[in-house]
Design an enzyme around this catalytic site. Structure first.
Site, PDB file in Angstrom:
ATOM      1  N   CYS A 159      -5.214  27.669 -18.791  1.00  0.00           N
ATOM      2  CA  CYS A 159      -6.375  28.102 -18.015  1.00  0.00           C
ATOM      3  C   CYS A 159      -6.452  29.621 -17.894  1.00  0.00           C
ATOM      4  O   CYS A 159      -7.526  30.164 -17.631  1.00  0.00           O
ATOM      5  CB  CYS A 159      -6.350  27.471 -16.634  1.00  0.00           C
ATOM      6  SG  CYS A 159      -4.993  28.031 -15.582  1.00  0.00           S
ATOM      7  N   CYS A 162     -12.608  18.921 -17.657  1.00  0.00           N
ATOM      8  CA  CYS A 162     -11.715  19.310 -18.754  1.00  0.00           C
ATOM      9  C   CYS A 162     -10.411  18.518 -18.763  1.00  0.00           C
ATOM     10  O   CYS A 162      -9.432  18.935 -19.382  1.00  0.00           O
ATOM     11  CB  CYS A 162     -11.425  20.810 -18.678  1.00  0.00           C
ATOM     12  SG  CYS A 162     -12.921  21.833 -18.809  1.00  0.00           S
ATOM     13  N   CYS A 181     -15.105  30.053 -17.269  1.00  0.00           N
ATOM     14  CA  CYS A 181     -15.086  29.133 -16.134  1.00  0.00           C
ATOM     15  C   CYS A 181     -13.723  29.163 -15.461  1.00  0.00           C
ATOM     16  O   CYS A 181     -13.626  29.242 -14.229  1.00  0.00           O
ATOM     17  CB  CYS A 181     -15.416  27.718 -16.616  1.00  0.00           C
ATOM     18  SG  CYS A 181     -15.607  26.511 -15.284  1.00  0.00           S
ATOM     19  N   CYS A 182     -12.661  29.103 -16.256  1.00  0.00           N
ATOM     20  CA  CYS A 182     -11.308  29.172 -15.704  1.00  0.00           C
ATOM     21  C   CYS A 182     -11.065  30.508 -15.010  1.00  0.00           C
ATOM     22  O   CYS A 182     -10.378  30.572 -13.989  1.00  0.00           O
ATOM     23  CB  CYS A 182     -10.274  28.962 -16.803  1.00  0.00           C
ATOM     24  SG  CYS A 182     -10.093  27.253 -17.368  1.00  0.00           S
ATOM     25  N   CYS A 184      -9.050  20.189 -13.696  1.00  0.00           N
ATOM     26  CA  CYS A 184     -10.431  20.008 -13.263  1.00  0.00           C
ATOM     27  C   CYS A 184     -11.050  18.796 -13.962  1.00  0.00           C
ATOM     28  O   CYS A 184     -10.729  18.503 -15.117  1.00  0.00           O
ATOM     29  CB  CYS A 184     -11.244  21.255 -13.571  1.00  0.00           C
ATOM     30  SG  CYS A 184     -10.782  22.702 -12.586  1.00  0.00           S
TER      31      CYS A 184
END
Length: 246
Positions: free
Chosen positions: A238, A215, A131-132, A212
């Site tokens: 990240c 998280c 995702c990062c 984000c």
């Protein structure tokens, strides 16, 4: 100080040459002030070839203030991941106005990447590293393509992998400047006070480091400002500072 006129554009140099240049600059600048380091980055590369990357997080205003005092037209890259707090987006706009920043570039992830890898928008839970990557690392690589170097706000007092960062380092064929490496929490607070800088809206609620939404939690310790990031996981970064951008 070393000769600041010899460094070739990124398209004409190698990671080895960048490593040597970074070591020379680190030797020259290791005891310099943040403003002196930013000014040196501009002299070294040219204003249009170096960018400051900012999350517009809880401490970001301090670095942006120092940069604006050097040159408010230095390009600023902001990674709009699609998962940011609305408070962060509002804070970005507030700081742009407050500091007179003239070239802030909001970069978003590619729609095709999101459709392919995160159609249900739950990748942050199942695979936070991926995702990062699609929301931060890949967009940053695109954003930095026109630049020969970048400036960021990491600090040694944040601990972990950041405890021993140099003032200048190599990032592939780019130079990476860490002007706040030696700066203490007290010095950051002084910059906020003297510059009459607004605070991030979430700071008063215990969010000492803001990323984000999925998280980011309230910090569990005031001594570890990043303790609210990826809470309950071994993940602490990240990826934009652990993967090369070139």
């Amino acid at each position: 100080m070393s000769d600041l006129t010899q460094y070739s554009p990124s398209s004409a140099r190698t990671p080895e040459a960048t490593t040597l240049r970074a070591a020379a600059l680190e030797s020259d600048l290791r005891d310099a002030s943040p403003a002196e380091i930013i000014a040196a980055a501009v002299r070294e590369l040219g204003r249009d070839r170096v960018a400051l990357v900012s999350s517009f997080g809880t401490e970001s205003a301090a670095l942006l203030k120092v940069m604006a005092d050097v040159d408010p037209a230095i390009p600023v890259v902001f990674l709009d991941t699609g998962w940011l707090f609305v408070e962060t987006l509002a804070y970005r706009d507030q700081l742009i106005d407050h500091l007179g920043l003239v070239d802030v570039r909001s970069i978003k992830p590619l729609g095709a990447d999101l459709d392919r890898d995160d159609p249900a928008q739950d990748l942050w839970f199942s695979d936070p590293d991926k995702c990062c990557f699609i929301r931060k690392v890949e967009p940053l690589r695109r954003a930095l393509a026109p630049f020969d170097g970048w400036i960021n706000g990491r600090k040694r007092h944040q601990g972990g992998a950041r405890a021993k960062i140099p003032v200048v380092e190599a990032d592939g064929v780019r130079l990476k400047f860490n002007p706040f490496a030696n700066v203490s929490r007290e010095e950051i607070a002084a910059i906020f006070q003297l510059g009459k800088l607004p605070s991030h809206p979430l700071l008063a609620s215990g969010f000492l480091s803001v990323g984000c939404m999925p998280c980011t939690s309230r910090a569990s310790s005031e001594d570890d400002t990043r303790s609210g990031r990826w809470q309950g996981r071994s993940k602490t970064e990240c990826g934009i500072h652990t993967m090369k951008t070139s």
